[in-house]
Design an enzyme around this catalytic site. Structure first.
Site, PDB file in Angstrom:
ATOM      1  N   ASP A 153      21.622  35.357  51.149  1.00  0.00           N
ATOM      2  CA  ASP A 153      20.670  36.628  50.606  1.00  0.00           C
ATOM      3  C   ASP A 153      20.796  37.605  51.808  1.00  0.00           C
ATOM      4  OD1 ASP A 153      18.185  36.447  48.427  1.00  0.00           O
ATOM      5  OD2 ASP A 153      17.740  38.062  49.925  1.00  0.00           O
ATOM      6  N   ASP A 160      25.554  40.068  52.968  1.00  0.00           N
ATOM      7  CA  ASP A 160      25.521  40.895  51.591  1.00  0.00           C
ATOM      8  C   ASP A 160      26.752  40.859  50.757  1.00  0.00           C
ATOM      9  OD1 ASP A 160      25.667  43.370  50.311  1.00  0.00           O
ATOM     10  OD2 ASP A 160      24.959  44.569  51.789  1.00  0.00           O
ATOM     11  N   ASN A 202      24.885  36.274  41.375  1.00  0.00           N
ATOM     12  CA  ASN A 202      23.510  36.605  40.735  1.00  0.00           C
ATOM     13  C   ASN A 202      22.849  37.759  41.537  1.00  0.00           C
ATOM     14  OD1 ASN A 202      20.675  36.026  39.909  1.00  0.00           O
ATOM     15  ND2 ASN A 202      20.373  35.985  42.120  1.00  0.00           N
ATOM     16  N   TYR A 228      21.226  51.048  36.200  1.00  0.00           N
ATOM     17  CA  TYR A 228      21.193  49.611  35.862  1.00  0.00           C
ATOM     18  C   TYR A 228      22.117  49.008  34.679  1.00  0.00           C
ATOM     19  CZ  TYR A 228      19.393  44.767  35.579  1.00  0.00           C
ATOM     20  OH  TYR A 228      19.287  43.452  35.491  1.00  0.00           O
ATOM     21  N   LYS A 246      25.411  46.780  34.463  1.00  0.00           N
ATOM     22  CA  LYS A 246      25.368  45.270  33.673  1.00  0.00           C
ATOM     23  C   LYS A 246      26.430  45.475  32.468  1.00  0.00           C
ATOM     24  CE  LYS A 246      22.632  43.348  36.491  1.00  0.00           C
ATOM     25  NZ  LYS A 246      22.971  42.044  37.296  1.00  0.00           N
ATOM     26  N   THR A 299      10.337  38.020  37.727  1.00  0.00           N
ATOM     27  CA  THR A 299      10.657  38.007  38.964  1.00  0.00           C
ATOM     28  C   THR A 299      10.054  39.196  40.141  1.00  0.00           C
ATOM     29  OG1 THR A 299      12.627  39.238  38.700  1.00  0.00           O
ATOM     30  CG2 THR A 299      12.734  36.993  38.364  1.00  0.00           C
TER      31      THR A 299
HETATM   32  N1  LIG Z   1      14.429  39.403  36.028  1.00  0.00           N
HETATM   33  C1  LIG Z   1      14.940  39.954  35.083  1.00  0.00           C
HETATM   34  O1  LIG Z   1      14.222  40.049  34.254  1.00  0.00           O
HETATM   35  C2  LIG Z   1      16.370  39.968  34.929  1.00  0.00           C
HETATM   36  C3  LIG Z   1      17.012  40.079  33.709  1.00  0.00           C
HETATM   37  C4  LIG Z   1      18.332  40.265  33.442  1.00  0.00           C
HETATM   38  C5  LIG Z   1      19.199  40.136  34.659  1.00  0.00           C
HETATM   39  N2  LIG Z   1      18.696  39.931  35.798  1.00  0.00           N
HETATM   40  C6  LIG Z   1      19.493  39.856  36.962  1.00  0.00           C
HETATM   41  O2  LIG Z   1      19.338  38.665  37.562  1.00  0.00           O
HETATM   42  C7  LIG Z   1      19.654  38.975  38.970  1.00  0.00           C
HETATM   43  C8  LIG Z   1      18.815  38.466  39.838  1.00  0.00           C
HETATM   44  O3  LIG Z   1      17.404  39.214  39.722  1.00  0.00           O
HETATM   45  P1  LIG Z   1      16.152  38.943  39.778  1.00  0.00           P
HETATM   46  O4  LIG Z   1      15.163  39.713  39.057  1.00  0.00           O
HETATM   47  O5  LIG Z   1      15.861  37.571  40.377  1.00  0.00           O
HETATM   48  O6  LIG Z   1      15.876  39.696  41.454  1.00  0.00           O
HETATM   49  P2  LIG Z   1      15.044  39.735  42.671  1.00  0.00           P
HETATM   50  O7  LIG Z   1      15.006  41.066  43.322  1.00  0.00           O
HETATM   51  O8  LIG Z   1      13.756  39.009  42.419  1.00  0.00           O
HETATM   52  O9  LIG Z   1      15.915  38.656  43.563  1.00  0.00           O
HETATM   53  C9  LIG Z   1      17.305  39.079  43.807  1.00  0.00           C
HETATM   54  C10 LIG Z   1      17.538  38.538  45.172  1.00  0.00           C
HETATM   55  O10 LIG Z   1      18.749  39.110  45.492  1.00  0.00           O
HETATM   56  C11 LIG Z   1      18.600  39.526  46.849  1.00  0.00           C
HETATM   57  N3  LIG Z   1      19.879  40.504  47.135  1.00  0.00           N
HETATM   58  C12 LIG Z   1      19.613  42.014  46.664  1.00  0.00           C
HETATM   59  N4  LIG Z   1      20.576  42.405  47.263  1.00  0.00           N
HETATM   60  C13 LIG Z   1      21.496  41.522  47.616  1.00  0.00           C
HETATM   61  C14 LIG Z   1      22.880  41.746  48.162  1.00  0.00           C
HETATM   62  N5  LIG Z   1      23.624  42.718  48.166  1.00  0.00           N
HETATM   63  N6  LIG Z   1      23.536  40.457  48.813  1.00  0.00           N
HETATM   64  C15 LIG Z   1      22.742  39.420  48.550  1.00  0.00           C
HETATM   65  N7  LIG Z   1      21.503  39.402  47.915  1.00  0.00           N
HETATM   66  C16 LIG Z   1      21.038  40.247  47.764  1.00  0.00           C
HETATM   67  C17 LIG Z   1      17.445  39.956  47.325  1.00  0.00           C
HETATM   68  O11 LIG Z   1      17.021  40.330  48.539  1.00  0.00           O
HETATM   69  C18 LIG Z   1      16.623  39.004  46.399  1.00  0.00           C
HETATM   70  O12 LIG Z   1      16.144  37.647  47.183  1.00  0.00           O
HETATM   71  C19 LIG Z   1      20.093  40.300  39.228  1.00  0.00           C
HETATM   72  O13 LIG Z   1      21.374  40.515  39.057  1.00  0.00           O
HETATM   73  C20 LIG Z   1      19.421  41.008  37.887  1.00  0.00           C
HETATM   74  O14 LIG Z   1      19.969  42.410  37.653  1.00  0.00           O
HETATM   75  C21 LIG Z   1      17.215  40.117  36.120  1.00  0.00           C
END
Ligand SMILES: NC(=O)c1ccc[n+]([C@@H]2O[C@H](COP(=O)([O-])OP(=O)(O)OC[C@H]3O[C@@H](n4cnc5c(N)ncnc54)[C@H](O)[C@@H]3O)[C@@H](O)[C@H]2O)c1
Length: 249
Positions: free
Chosen positions: A38, A64, A91, A157, A161, A192
């Protein structure tokens, strides 16, 4: 259904919060050895502590996913600690505030594409290089319901995706004959930290799903584990919808 990932080394990027952390918990419960990364040190430390309390072996890396030097260092650290990488869940992702297309600044576009597309690209390259040395592996990319469909005022976004879906499909075909399976999961909305920070009224989001509720992080993690397990042994280049019927409407 219970999954068994005992003795498997599983990398999850962006796993200190949200869906990544839910995946970490799920793989931990199934016996895996974890590498979680993270960009937030504080959140990472907490996640590592909580997972270790449950008896899981965890390597936490401040890293990163969209920086090539970081990704290279990540893979070096994984091999130094565990000697191999069996499963990778790409992720880490981000989003821009909802905004009309003509108002989106170049910097915002660059930020989302860098993390969501270049990040997956760089991580897959590093993972595949290691998996080729081992003779195989499994990759699950975190795509989205918006990898197949639109969302109002979310052009950066949605663009990112769709790209994750394309990357997943084309790279999967390239390595299908070398026992590297690459699939993507396409979640609907889950409450989230990312989603809560962008959307004021979560009840409006619920109505976009045929099931009329948001998903849970555990429901997404179940899909990820399916794609990472031998239960999906005939799947590669696939996009698994775990979206409450979002794309069926
Ligand atoms: N939550 C949803 O509804 C949803 C739906 C579809 C897809 N997604 C995808 O799921 C994934 C996670 O989303 P989430 O909702 O859990 O997000 P979130 O922001 O709640 O958690 C994401 C985590 O990734 C970390 N992060 C961000 N950029 C980073 C980087 N460059 N390197 C390493 N870590 C990094 C953040 O610090 C955070 O801890 C994303 O790819 C998002 O697009 C989420």
């Amino acid at each position: 259904m219970t999954f068994d990932f005992k003795r498997q080394v599983v990398l999850i990027t962006g796993a200190a919060a949200g869906l990544g952390y839910a995946c970490a918990q799920a793989f931990a419960a199934a016996g895996a050895k974890l590498v979680i990364t993270d960009i937030s040190q504080e959140a990472l430390d907490k996640a590592v502590n909580d997972l270790e309390k449950g008896g899981t072996e965890v390597l936490g890396l401040l890293n990163d996913a969209s920086d090539s030097a970081d990704v290279s260092a990540m893979m070096t650290a994984i091999v130094a600690r565990f000697g191999r990488l069996d499963i990778a869940v790409n992720n880490a992702g981000t989003a821009t505030p909802l905004q009309e297309f003509h108002e989106v600044g170049e910097a915002e576009f660059d930020r989302v594409i860098t993390v969501n597309v270049k990040g997956v690209w760089l991580c897959m390259q590093a993972e595949i290089r290691q998996m080729l040395k081992q003779g195989g592996g499994r990759i699950v990319n975190m795509a989205s319901a918006t990898s197949r469909n639109t969302y109002p005022n979310a052009a950066p976004y949605v663009t990112s995706k769709f790209a994750v879906a394309g990357l997943t499909r084309t790279v999967a075909v390239d390595y299908a004959d070398r026992d590297i399976r690459i699939n993507a999961i396409c979640p609907g909305n889950v409450a989230t930290p990312l989603v809560v920070s962008l959307v004021e009224d979560l009840s409006v989001l619920s109505t976009r799903h045929a099931i009329k509720r948001l998903g849970t992080p555990e429901e997404v993690a179940n899909g990820v584990m399916f794609l990472a397990s031998d239960l999906s042994s005939f799947s590669t280049g696939s996009l698994l919808e775990v979206d409450g019927g979002w794309n069926a409407i």
